[in-house]
Design a protein around this motif. Sequence first.
Motif, PDB file in Angstrom:
ATOM      1  N   LEU A 164      11.489 -21.763  -0.163  1.00  0.00           N
ATOM      2  CA  LEU A 164      10.761 -22.188  -1.360  1.00  0.00           C
ATOM      3  C   LEU A 164       9.469 -22.911  -0.996  1.00  0.00           C
ATOM      4  CD1 LEU A 164      13.646 -23.449  -3.681  1.00  0.00           C
ATOM      5  CD2 LEU A 164      12.256 -21.404  -3.988  1.00  0.00           C
ATOM      6  N   LYS A 165       9.544 -23.789   0.017  1.00  0.00           N
ATOM      7  CA  LYS A 165       8.372 -24.594   0.372  1.00  0.00           C
ATOM      8  C   LYS A 165       7.359 -23.829   1.202  1.00  0.00           C
ATOM      9  CE  LYS A 165      10.370 -29.230   0.057  1.00  0.00           C
ATOM     10  NZ  LYS A 165      10.649 -30.482   0.777  1.00  0.00           N
ATOM     11  N   LEU A 166       7.764 -22.735   1.839  1.00  0.00           N
ATOM     12  CA  LEU A 166       6.837 -21.959   2.658  1.00  0.00           C
ATOM     13  C   LEU A 166       6.257 -20.771   1.912  1.00  0.00           C
ATOM     14  CD1 LEU A 166       5.547 -21.506   5.457  1.00  0.00           C
ATOM     15  CD2 LEU A 166       7.512 -20.073   6.017  1.00  0.00           C
ATOM     16  N   SER A 167       7.101 -19.994   1.245  1.00  0.00           N
ATOM     17  CA  SER A 167       6.629 -18.750   0.638  1.00  0.00           C
ATOM     18  C   SER A 167       5.649 -19.004  -0.507  1.00  0.00           C
ATOM     19  CB  SER A 167       7.807 -17.916   0.138  1.00  0.00           C
ATOM     20  OG  SER A 167       8.500 -18.574  -0.898  1.00  0.00           O
ATOM     21  N   MET A 168       5.860 -20.085  -1.276  1.00  0.00           N
ATOM     22  CA  MET A 168       4.969 -20.346  -2.416  1.00  0.00           C
ATOM     23  C   MET A 168       3.544 -20.674  -1.954  1.00  0.00           C
ATOM     24  SD  MET A 168       7.151 -19.668  -4.669  1.00  0.00           S
ATOM     25  CE  MET A 168       8.891 -19.733  -5.083  1.00  0.00           C
ATOM     26  N   PRO A 169       3.360 -21.660  -1.038  1.00  0.00           N
ATOM     27  CA  PRO A 169       1.995 -21.918  -0.560  1.00  0.00           C
ATOM     28  C   PRO A 169       1.371 -20.719   0.143  1.00  0.00           C
ATOM     29  CG  PRO A 169       3.449 -23.744   0.010  1.00  0.00           C
ATOM     30  CD  PRO A 169       4.312 -22.637  -0.487  1.00  0.00           C
ATOM     31  N   LEU A 170       2.178 -19.959   0.896  1.00  0.00           N
ATOM     32  CA  LEU A 170       1.643 -18.779   1.574  1.00  0.00           C
ATOM     33  C   LEU A 170       1.145 -17.747   0.567  1.00  0.00           C
ATOM     34  CD1 LEU A 170       4.047 -18.129   4.581  1.00  0.00           C
ATOM     35  CD2 LEU A 170       1.691 -18.936   4.645  1.00  0.00           C
ATOM     36  N   ALA A 171       1.864 -17.587  -0.529  1.00  0.00           N
ATOM     37  CA  ALA A 171       1.431 -16.646  -1.568  1.00  0.00           C
ATOM     38  C   ALA A 171       0.077 -17.072  -2.136  1.00  0.00           C
ATOM     39  CB  ALA A 171       2.474 -16.586  -2.689  1.00  0.00           C
ATOM     40  N   VAL A 172      -0.107 -18.385  -2.337  1.00  0.00           N
ATOM     41  CA  VAL A 172      -1.372 -18.895  -2.874  1.00  0.00           C
ATOM     42  C   VAL A 172      -2.491 -18.731  -1.849  1.00  0.00           C
ATOM     43  CG1 VAL A 172      -2.564 -20.964  -3.660  1.00  0.00           C
ATOM     44  CG2 VAL A 172      -0.247 -20.484  -4.460  1.00  0.00           C
ATOM     45  N   LEU A 173      -2.227 -19.122  -0.588  1.00  0.00           N
ATOM     46  CA  LEU A 173      -3.241 -18.973   0.456  1.00  0.00           C
ATOM     47  C   LEU A 173      -3.649 -17.515   0.617  1.00  0.00           C
ATOM     48  CD1 LEU A 173      -1.929 -21.412   3.213  1.00  0.00           C
ATOM     49  CD2 LEU A 173      -4.065 -21.626   1.953  1.00  0.00           C
ATOM     50  N   SER A 174      -2.667 -16.620   0.556  1.00  0.00           N
ATOM     51  CA  SER A 174      -2.958 -15.195   0.688  1.00  0.00           C
ATOM     52  C   SER A 174      -3.812 -14.706  -0.479  1.00  0.00           C
ATOM     53  CB  SER A 174      -1.648 -14.404   0.747  1.00  0.00           C
ATOM     54  OG  SER A 174      -1.902 -13.020   0.816  1.00  0.00           O
ATOM     55  N   ALA A 175      -3.512 -15.189  -1.681  1.00  0.00           N
ATOM     56  CA  ALA A 175      -4.308 -14.806  -2.853  1.00  0.00           C
ATOM     57  C   ALA A 175      -5.739 -15.329  -2.726  1.00  0.00           C
ATOM     58  CB  ALA A 175      -3.658 -15.335  -4.131  1.00  0.00           C
ATOM     59  N   MET A 176      -5.886 -16.548  -2.202  1.00  0.00           N
ATOM     60  CA  MET A 176      -7.226 -17.103  -1.989  1.00  0.00           C
ATOM     61  C   MET A 176      -7.988 -16.278  -0.956  1.00  0.00           C
ATOM     62  SD  MET A 176      -6.163 -21.142  -2.060  1.00  0.00           S
ATOM     63  CE  MET A 176      -7.738 -21.779  -1.486  1.00  0.00           C
ATOM     64  N   ARG A 177      -7.287 -15.866   0.122  1.00  0.00           N
ATOM     65  CA  ARG A 177      -7.925 -15.022   1.136  1.00  0.00           C
ATOM     66  C   ARG A 177      -8.326 -13.673   0.546  1.00  0.00           C
ATOM     67  NH1 ARG A 177      -6.182 -10.814   3.004  1.00  0.00           N
ATOM     68  NH2 ARG A 177      -4.011 -11.246   2.431  1.00  0.00           N
ATOM     69  N   GLU A 178      -7.418 -13.088  -0.244  1.00  0.00           N
ATOM     70  CA  GLU A 178      -7.720 -11.799  -0.857  1.00  0.00           C
ATOM     71  C   GLU A 178      -8.893 -11.915  -1.826  1.00  0.00           C
ATOM     72  OE1 GLU A 178      -5.381  -8.154  -3.167  1.00  0.00           O
ATOM     73  OE2 GLU A 178      -4.329 -10.015  -2.705  1.00  0.00           O
ATOM     74  N   ALA A 179      -8.925 -13.015  -2.565  1.00  0.00           N
ATOM     75  CA  ALA A 179     -10.053 -13.233  -3.479  1.00  0.00           C
ATOM     76  C   ALA A 179     -11.364 -13.300  -2.698  1.00  0.00           C
ATOM     77  CB  ALA A 179      -9.838 -14.522  -4.274  1.00  0.00           C
ATOM     78  N   SER A 180     -11.343 -13.962  -1.540  1.00  0.00           N
ATOM     79  CA  SER A 180     -12.568 -14.092  -0.740  1.00  0.00           C
ATOM     80  C   SER A 180     -13.072 -12.735  -0.261  1.00  0.00           C
ATOM     81  CB  SER A 180     -12.327 -15.017   0.455  1.00  0.00           C
ATOM     82  OG  SER A 180     -11.517 -14.401   1.435  1.00  0.00           O
ATOM     83  N   SER A 181     -12.163 -11.765  -0.086  1.00  0.00           N
ATOM     84  CA  SER A 181     -12.594 -10.431   0.339  1.00  0.00           C
ATOM     85  C   SER A 181     -13.384  -9.734  -0.761  1.00  0.00           C
ATOM     86  CB  SER A 181     -11.380  -9.584   0.742  1.00  0.00           C
ATOM     87  OG  SER A 181     -10.587  -9.252  -0.384  1.00  0.00           O
TER      88      SER A 181
ATOM     89  N   SER B 158      15.419 -13.974   6.142  1.00  0.00           N
ATOM     90  CA  SER B 158      14.982 -13.819   4.747  1.00  0.00           C
ATOM     91  C   SER B 158      13.764 -14.689   4.457  1.00  0.00           C
ATOM     92  CB  SER B 158      16.120 -14.160   3.788  1.00  0.00           C
ATOM     93  OG  SER B 158      16.420 -15.545   3.821  1.00  0.00           O
ATOM     94  N   THR B 159      13.756 -15.910   5.037  1.00  0.00           N
ATOM     95  CA  THR B 159      12.601 -16.792   4.855  1.00  0.00           C
ATOM     96  C   THR B 159      11.345 -16.157   5.433  1.00  0.00           C
ATOM     97  OG1 THR B 159      13.981 -18.774   4.935  1.00  0.00           O
ATOM     98  CG2 THR B 159      11.644 -19.071   5.408  1.00  0.00           C
ATOM     99  N   LEU B 160      11.489 -15.590   6.638  1.00  0.00           N
ATOM    100  CA  LEU B 160      10.333 -14.952   7.273  1.00  0.00           C
ATOM    101  C   LEU B 160       9.881 -13.729   6.482  1.00  0.00           C
ATOM    102  CD1 LEU B 160       8.382 -14.848   9.656  1.00  0.00           C
ATOM    103  CD2 LEU B 160      10.074 -13.497  10.893  1.00  0.00           C
ATOM    104  N   LEU B 161      10.816 -12.916   6.037  1.00  0.00           N
ATOM    105  CA  LEU B 161      10.469 -11.700   5.314  1.00  0.00           C
ATOM    106  C   LEU B 161       9.785 -12.002   3.984  1.00  0.00           C
ATOM    107  CD1 LEU B 161      13.625  -9.482   5.995  1.00  0.00           C
ATOM    108  CD2 LEU B 161      11.304  -9.110   6.858  1.00  0.00           C
ATOM    109  N   VAL B 162      10.317 -12.969   3.233  1.00  0.00           N
ATOM    110  CA  VAL B 162       9.694 -13.296   1.946  1.00  0.00           C
ATOM    111  C   VAL B 162       8.318 -13.916   2.170  1.00  0.00           C
ATOM    112  CG1 VAL B 162      10.601 -15.648   1.609  1.00  0.00           C
ATOM    113  CG2 VAL B 162      10.157 -14.204  -0.365  1.00  0.00           C
ATOM    114  N   SER B 163       8.166 -14.646   3.289  1.00  0.00           N
ATOM    115  CA  SER B 163       6.864 -15.231   3.614  1.00  0.00           C
ATOM    116  C   SER B 163       5.860 -14.142   3.981  1.00  0.00           C
ATOM    117  CB  SER B 163       7.001 -16.231   4.771  1.00  0.00           C
ATOM    118  OG  SER B 163       7.846 -17.298   4.401  1.00  0.00           O
TER     119      SER B 163
END
Length: 693
Positions: free
Chosen positions: A346-363, A677-682
């Motif tokens: 919960l604490k890793l996948s959520m921030p990673l999803a946001v960071l990834s979206a920010m990176r994708e937005a920058s593209s 599962s944590t790694l895969l969802v991340s």
Amino acid sequence: MKLIVKHEIRGRIRIHICGGAMTIRQADLFAAYLGSLSMVSDARVYERTGDASIIYTGEKKELIQQILKFDPEDPELNRLVPENSGRELNQKYQTKLVGRTALRITAKFFFPAPVRAAFVLIRSAGFLAKGIRCLMKRKLGAEVLDAAAVIVSLARRDFDTAGSIMFLLGMGELLEEWTHKKSVGDLARSLSLNIEKVWLKTENSQILVPITEVKEGDEIVVCTGNVIPLDGEVSSGEAMVNQASMTGESIAVRKAAGSYVYAGTVTEEGNLTVVVKKTSGSTRFERITAMIEESEKLKSVLEGKAASLADTLVPWSFGGTLLTWLLTRSPSRAISVLMVDFSCALKLSMPLAVLSAMREASSYGITVKGGVYLEAMAEADTIVFDKTGTLTKAEPVVAGIVPFEGRREEDVLRLAACLEEHFPHSIANAVVAESRRRRLIHEEMHSQVDYIVAHGIATYVGNERAVIGSRHFVFEDEKCVVPEGEEDLFQSLPEEFSHLYLALGGRLAAVILIEDPLREEAPAVVAELRKLGIRKVVMMTGDSERTARAIAARTGMDDYRSEVLPEDKAAFVEQEKAEGHRVIMVGDGINDSPALSAADVGIAVSEGAQIAREIADITVSGDVLEQLVILRTLSTRLMQRVRKNYRFVIGFNLALMGLGVSGIMPPALSALCHNSSTLLVSLESMTNLLRDY
């Protein structure tokens, strides 16, 4: 440079650079060089072996000739390739993973049992220390769960299970840390590639140069509304500087000769000449990385709920472990339950999803300053557009010039460009562009330039006061007059254009006719935003009622406001918010800054004023209005992903607990499945959301 062809098939070749292993920097430069070749579609460089795998089109001989031209000392290549590529980070964590795996295999299969037990006991100290520190903070976190699982295994003298648990937990932590740092690094690199330009002071004038050309000791000029690009000491001038991005101070600070100023702060009023003390370089990457890490604190509501739930579920995990032991009297089943916690995923996948979206937005040329703004973007129901430079094209053009008192068009345009070039705005840019098109070269012919927000510019040329700006500013505030006998010329000015008034010595010198073409995609973008859930679209402009009404009709606005001041825009946004709406404000100028700050999401156009970009929550490129549709779609899909992750983590881990209680899944396998599962969802959270764009 010498190379050996190790392997080749049609369109693919693997080469070896003679000389042994490459340094990280050499590998980065070589990879960038290969990527710049038109005949190369993909290239991988392996620094440890000195190899490169290349996919190409065309003739192999030509490719080899191009590769042999590679020069790691090329200054242009070194300037373009960032110092922080991520290669060093990947190498560091790959080495750690291989080292830990090798140590685990060696200990398990080659150490005698007593040595293996001692090794496990020594390693357990770190896990126990983390658990104790967590308890000392009066928290029941995942660290306590991990420590308890290790203690129970050791108490049972089951050293193999304890060793397996610690190995899997350690590998999980390492992978989580690597994944997070890689996400931050990828985002920081995508943002740090933008090359800024600054006004460099020379003996006789000021010239606009890339920031990379500025050296320590050079003097740069920073005007009202601009971001200070480099650290330095003020040599002349006076300004009120907003340092909130650096120090957190909410009130602007006065800076004068002798004061030190920091890169990233904003001049709200006044002009400064700054002697550069620190040039741009790797510090830019570090500053952006710090900004991203700071932005992670701006969590969305869903992120906050997930993190809170993760902490709340830890005591329940303990309760489930104890209940399992009481009901089954099986330590193995109890440990299997203990090995499963919700915190990591919960604490890793959520921030990673946001960071990834920010990176994708920058593209797509979109810079987002925090997850909370993506959530607000997804939930907004009202969008407010500034007209000039936003709905209309970022570069209005000069349609004509009407001089007065017998002046030449070239002379008044030269003066207008000399004034306007200091304050970036779409209309100012149009004037400057027209003077360049006509090849009108000018030297600075005025004294200090004062910018009056939403009105215009004032200065002195010789002993005469020169003003340029709106009709209200020139005729009402400055009390300028139309020259006698030229009233008919003034009254016959074409109404289809916007008018920019220039006056000298209190008398009208010229009217510059500005054509501000509507962006062709604007009506379609407004319609698409409605399809994506925006219920109210409003346009705000300082232009006349006639111009505003025409643009609003052509773009399909629900409402519009004409002849508004900056405070009017901000007041409208506040009113909408008070009525329960979530509001997006899109603008590009200094006069949009109050409304950008007041909105739930302030979106600035990157070619606009720097102070608007600094205040805004999101920045988009000025030449692509469709980015707003991309941003809305990305934000909506991000929230869907966060909710999906939330459901998956809860459901999967509950299933693992059930298998552990039933005795089907032993502790080591439970830990493996949980970490996997944590790694895969991340990893899934790091994939692109807009694959269909």
